[in-house]
Scaffold this motif. Structure first.
Motif, short mmCIF file in Angstrom:
data_model
loop_
_atom_site.label_atom_id
_atom_site.label_comp_id
_atom_site.label_asym_id
_atom_site.label_seq_id
_atom_site.Cartn_x
_atom_site.Cartn_y
_atom_site.Cartn_z
N MET A 292 0.82 -1.19 0.00
CA MET A 292 0.00 0.00 0.00
C MET A 292 0.87 1.26 0.00
N ASN A 293 2.05 1.22 0.60
CA ASN A 293 2.90 2.40 0.63
C ASN A 293 3.32 2.85 -0.76
N ALA A 294 3.59 1.89 -1.65
CA ALA A 294 3.96 2.23 -3.02
C ALA A 294 2.80 2.92 -3.73
N ARG A 295 1.60 2.44 -3.51
CA ARG A 295 0.42 3.06 -4.15
C ARG A 295 0.15 4.45 -3.59
N ARG A 296 0.35 4.61 -2.29
CA ARG A 296 0.18 5.94 -1.70
C ARG A 296 1.25 6.88 -2.25
N GLY A 297 2.46 6.36 -2.41
CA GLY A 297 3.54 7.16 -2.99
C GLY A 297 3.23 7.59 -4.41
N LEU A 298 2.61 6.68 -5.18
CA LEU A 298 2.20 7.02 -6.54
C LEU A 298 1.18 8.15 -6.53
N ALA A 299 0.18 8.05 -5.67
CA ALA A 299 -0.84 9.10 -5.59
C ALA A 299 -0.22 10.43 -5.20
N GLN A 300 0.72 10.42 -4.27
CA GLN A 300 1.38 11.66 -3.84
C GLN A 300 2.22 12.25 -4.97
N THR A 301 2.91 11.38 -5.69
CA THR A 301 3.73 11.85 -6.81
C THR A 301 2.86 12.47 -7.90
N LEU A 302 1.76 11.82 -8.22
CA LEU A 302 0.85 12.37 -9.22
C LEU A 302 0.30 13.72 -8.78
N HIS A 303 0.03 13.87 -7.50
CA HIS A 303 -0.46 15.15 -6.98
C HIS A 303 0.59 16.24 -7.18
N TRP A 304 1.85 15.93 -6.90
CA TRP A 304 2.92 16.92 -7.10
C TRP A 304 3.09 17.25 -8.58
N VAL A 305 2.95 16.25 -9.44
CA VAL A 305 3.02 16.50 -10.88
C VAL A 305 1.90 17.47 -11.28
N GLY A 306 0.71 17.24 -10.76
CA GLY A 306 -0.41 18.15 -11.05
C GLY A 306 -0.12 19.57 -10.61
N ASN A 307 0.45 19.72 -9.41
CA ASN A 307 0.80 21.06 -8.92
C ASN A 307 1.84 21.73 -9.81
N LEU A 308 2.84 20.96 -10.24
CA LEU A 308 3.86 21.52 -11.13
C LEU A 308 3.27 21.94 -12.46
N GLU A 309 2.36 21.13 -12.99
CA GLU A 309 1.70 21.47 -14.25
C GLU A 309 0.88 22.76 -14.10
N LEU A 310 0.20 22.91 -12.96
CA LEU A 310 -0.55 24.15 -12.73
C LEU A 310 0.38 25.36 -12.74
N ARG A 311 1.51 25.22 -12.06
CA ARG A 311 2.47 26.34 -12.00
C ARG A 311 2.99 26.72 -13.37
N GLU A 312 3.10 25.73 -14.25
CA GLU A 312 3.58 25.97 -15.61
C GLU A 312 2.44 26.35 -16.56
N LYS A 313 1.25 26.50 -15.99
CA LYS A 313 0.04 26.88 -16.76
C LYS A 313 -0.34 25.84 -17.81
N ARG A 314 -0.03 24.58 -17.52
CA ARG A 314 -0.45 23.47 -18.37
C ARG A 314 -1.64 22.81 -17.68
N HIS A 315 -2.77 23.49 -17.78
CA HIS A 315 -3.94 23.13 -17.00
C HIS A 315 -4.56 21.79 -17.39
N ALA A 316 -4.57 21.48 -18.67
CA ALA A 316 -5.13 20.19 -19.09
C ALA A 316 -4.28 19.04 -18.56
N GLU A 317 -2.96 19.19 -18.64
CA GLU A 317 -2.06 18.16 -18.11
C GLU A 317 -2.23 18.03 -16.60
N ALA A 318 -2.40 19.17 -15.93
CA ALA A 318 -2.62 19.15 -14.48
C ALA A 318 -3.90 18.38 -14.17
N GLY A 319 -4.95 18.64 -14.93
CA GLY A 319 -6.21 17.94 -14.72
C GLY A 319 -6.06 16.44 -14.85
N ARG A 320 -5.28 16.01 -15.84
CA ARG A 320 -5.05 14.57 -16.01
C ARG A 320 -4.29 14.00 -14.82
#
Length: 75
Positions: free
Chosen positions: A1-29
């Motif tokens: 379960m820790n690996a899956r939680r880590g995946l979810a956290q990583t995806l969340h950070w990717v979304g935040n980075l995409e928002l900062r770069e104004k790549r909103h569609a990628e952030a949404g994904r």
């Protein structure tokens, strides 16, 4: 379960980075994947973060209905 939680956290950070770069569609994904991963493992905090991020991404894309649904659905 820790690996899956880590995946979810990583995806969340990717979304935040995409928002900062104004790549909103990628952030949404990334946030949609965060949400899916969090739900799969029953991580309510991850689910809330995914829904919040998805709402913000949709808001920035001008998708007001979808943004409202995501933000209202957050636990």
């Amino acid at each position: 379960m820790n690996a899956r939680r880590g995946l979810a956290q990583t995806l969340h950070w990717v979304g935040n980075l995409e928002l900062r770069e104004k790549r909103h569609a990628e952030a949404g994904r990334a946030f949609a994947e965060t949400l899916e991963s969090a739900r799969r493992i029953g991580d309510r905090v991850g689910e809330a973060l995914g829904l919040q991020g998805l709402g913000v991404a949709n808001l920035r894309l001008g998708l007001m209905e979808e943004a409202g649904e995501s933000l209202r659905s957050s636990p």
